[in-house]
Design a protein around this motif. Sequence first.
Motif: not given
Length: 86
Positions: A77, A63, A73-74, A66-71
């Motif tokens: 982007r 988890r 990616d944001a 996943r959280r680090h990857r989302e950050i």
Amino acid sequence: MIYILAVFLPPLALLLNGQPFAAVLNLVLLAVCVVLTVLTLFAFPFLLLLPSAHAVIAIAMRRDDRRHREIVDAIERHGPPPGWRR
């Protein structure tokens, strides 16, 4: 909810979390712990906590990844947050 399942049914929780190799490893660990606990006539019942601990730690690490990857990616982007100094 997944953490409660990880405590009581560790291999199933890992499977539902998308970690099939960790689930197989956990199933083997669970079998070894049960055999050792029975062979020692329940002298070491804390061994049964090892598969649950493994599942909880593996789920928490997944988890966090996943959280680090989302950050990341944001940030890729949309750029760095306002006020960020280089």
